[in-house]
Scaffold this active site. Sequence first.
Site, PDB file in Angstrom:
ATOM      1  N   ASP A  36      53.099  91.305  60.989  1.00 45.82           N
ATOM      2  CA  ASP A  36      52.475  92.265  60.076  1.00 45.82           C
ATOM      3  C   ASP A  36      52.583  93.694  60.612  1.00 45.82           C
ATOM      4  O   ASP A  36      52.914  93.916  61.763  1.00 45.82           O
ATOM      5  CB  ASP A  36      51.002  91.911  59.881  1.00 45.82           C
ATOM      6  CG  ASP A  36      50.819  90.823  58.831  1.00 45.82           C
ATOM      7  OD1 ASP A  36      51.819  90.461  58.194  1.00 45.82           O
ATOM      8  OD2 ASP A  36      49.680  90.350  58.673  1.00 45.82           O
ATOM      9  N   LYS A  58      52.335  95.047  55.312  1.00 44.35           N
ATOM     10  CA  LYS A  58      51.735  95.510  54.069  1.00 44.35           C
ATOM     11  C   LYS A  58      51.180  96.890  54.324  1.00 44.35           C
ATOM     12  O   LYS A  58      50.372  97.067  55.219  1.00 44.35           O
ATOM     13  CB  LYS A  58      50.576  94.604  53.660  1.00 44.35           C
ATOM     14  CG  LYS A  58      51.002  93.212  53.347  1.00 44.35           C
ATOM     15  CD  LYS A  58      49.783  92.358  53.184  1.00 44.35           C
ATOM     16  CE  LYS A  58      50.150  90.895  53.198  1.00 44.35           C
ATOM     17  NZ  LYS A  58      48.986  90.056  53.379  1.00 44.35           N
ATOM     18  N   MET A 173      38.734  98.468  56.853  1.00 45.43           N
ATOM     19  CA  MET A 173      39.369  99.052  55.662  1.00 45.43           C
ATOM     20  C   MET A 173      38.379  99.947  54.923  1.00 45.43           C
ATOM     21  O   MET A 173      38.337  99.959  53.686  1.00 45.43           O
ATOM     22  CB  MET A 173      39.894  97.932  54.732  1.00 45.43           C
ATOM     23  CG  MET A 173      40.955  97.084  55.390  1.00 45.43           C
ATOM     24  SD  MET A 173      41.431  95.628  54.451  1.00 45.43           S
ATOM     25  CE  MET A 173      40.272  94.393  55.045  1.00 45.43           C
TER      26      MET A 173
HETATM   27  N1  SAH Z   1      42.781  90.818  61.362  1.00 48.11           N
HETATM   28  C1  SAH Z   1      42.487  92.183  61.734  1.00 48.11           C
HETATM   29  C2  SAH Z   1      41.944  92.997  60.563  1.00 48.11           C
HETATM   30  C3  SAH Z   1      42.938  93.184  59.429  1.00 48.11           C
HETATM   31  S1  SAH Z   1      42.328  94.200  58.140  1.00 48.11           S
HETATM   32  C4  SAH Z   1      41.497  92.169  62.910  1.00 48.11           C
HETATM   33  O1  SAH Z   1      40.934  91.125  63.233  1.00 48.11           O
HETATM   34  O2  SAH Z   1      41.310  93.219  63.530  1.00 48.11           O
HETATM   35  C5  SAH Z   1      42.954  95.790  58.600  1.00 48.11           C
HETATM   36  C6  SAH Z   1      41.822  96.699  59.043  1.00 48.11           C
HETATM   37  O3  SAH Z   1      41.452  96.377  60.385  1.00 48.11           O
HETATM   38  C7  SAH Z   1      42.166  98.173  59.093  1.00 48.11           C
HETATM   39  O4  SAH Z   1      42.060  98.793  57.835  1.00 48.11           O
HETATM   40  C8  SAH Z   1      41.103  98.685  60.043  1.00 48.11           C
HETATM   41  O5  SAH Z   1      39.857  98.790  59.403  1.00 48.11           O
HETATM   42  C9  SAH Z   1      41.018  97.536  61.039  1.00 48.11           C
HETATM   43  N2  SAH Z   1      41.888  97.781  62.206  1.00 48.11           N
HETATM   44  C10 SAH Z   1      42.951  97.066  62.593  1.00 48.11           C
HETATM   45  N3  SAH Z   1      43.485  97.563  63.734  1.00 48.11           N
HETATM   46  C11 SAH Z   1      42.706  98.619  64.085  1.00 48.11           C
HETATM   47  C12 SAH Z   1      42.707  99.535  65.181  1.00 48.11           C
HETATM   48  N4  SAH Z   1      43.614  99.486  66.152  1.00 48.11           N
HETATM   49  N5  SAH Z   1      41.741 100.484  65.210  1.00 48.11           N
HETATM   50  C13 SAH Z   1      40.801 100.549  64.252  1.00 48.11           C
HETATM   51  N6  SAH Z   1      40.752  99.720  63.197  1.00 48.11           N
HETATM   52  C14 SAH Z   1      41.681  98.761  63.111  1.00 48.11           C
END
Ligand code: SAH
Length: 262
Positions: A36, A58, A173
């Site tokens: 992803d 995405k 998000m």
């Molecule tokens: N599965 C992922 C989340 C996917 S949804 C997890 O467990 O972290 C995607 C959202 O995750 C983004 O919009 C943001 O809100 C958050 N996110 C993912 N990576 C991030 C990062 N390095 N720093 C801050 N927020 C992050």
Amino acid sequence: MRKGKVFLVGAGPGDPKLITVKGMECIQQADVIAYDRLVNKELLTYAKQDAELIFCGKLPGRHALIQEQINQLLVEKAEQGLTVTRLKGGDPCVFGRVGEEAEELAKRSIPFEIIPGITAGIAAPAYAGIPVTHRDHASSFAIVTAHGREQKGEDHINWQALAQGMDTIAFYMGIGNLHHICEQLIHHGKPASTPAAIIEWGTTAAQRTVTGELSTIEQKAKEHHITNPAIVLVGEVVQLRGKINWFDEQSIEVKHDPILIK
Ligand code: SAH
């Protein structure tokens, strides 16, 4: 032909060293890696030389491969007898749609494993000096998606329960929805003075953190042009950053190059 196997793997939040040992083994052994957008590309350098690397990224609102195509891809590759690693940012079970992919594999009797990862809602605050729980400040923690459903009139969030029953809340998000988040929490009884933080690109060298209160954080995020990916964290624990902020003070060399993610 013998069926292959699919590993649904959490790549961690950004810093590539935050993947699990098991997750790394899945990368090293895969014939196919379907990854992803928020997966750190440095992790792909550990793949076998002849591994097939497929981007399933995405962008918010724009899907390179739609979910059904991804499900289909995993099934096809596994039915060819291949070992497939499906690499997702953070933890695959936290807003990672792993349920849909695993369901499809189970339906087709394709063997699979789920390898948890470190989720951004815990890791990004930790790198910003904010533990999501603390004996004196927070004994409950919620992970919430604030994806734009409200705009379509489909707000599924129980704001009253969140505002009144949760000490720390991590919104994923949430940037596009920040106004709604703050407004709803205050409206349902969270004090407007509740500390809040937004951590952008958490655990990478590009990590930026802004802090404020529920009533001011939206303005601060605008001033600093904070964008996704970011975690919106609400709760008294945000105050601990004043004492235990550690990552921002490290030299740039020990942090990880964000270019490989972006
Ligand atoms: N599965 C992922 C989340 C996917 S949804 C997890 O467990 O972290 C995607 C959202 O995750 C983004 O919009 C943001 O809100 C958050 N996110 C993912 N990576 C991030 C990062 N390095 N720093 C801050 N927020 C992050």
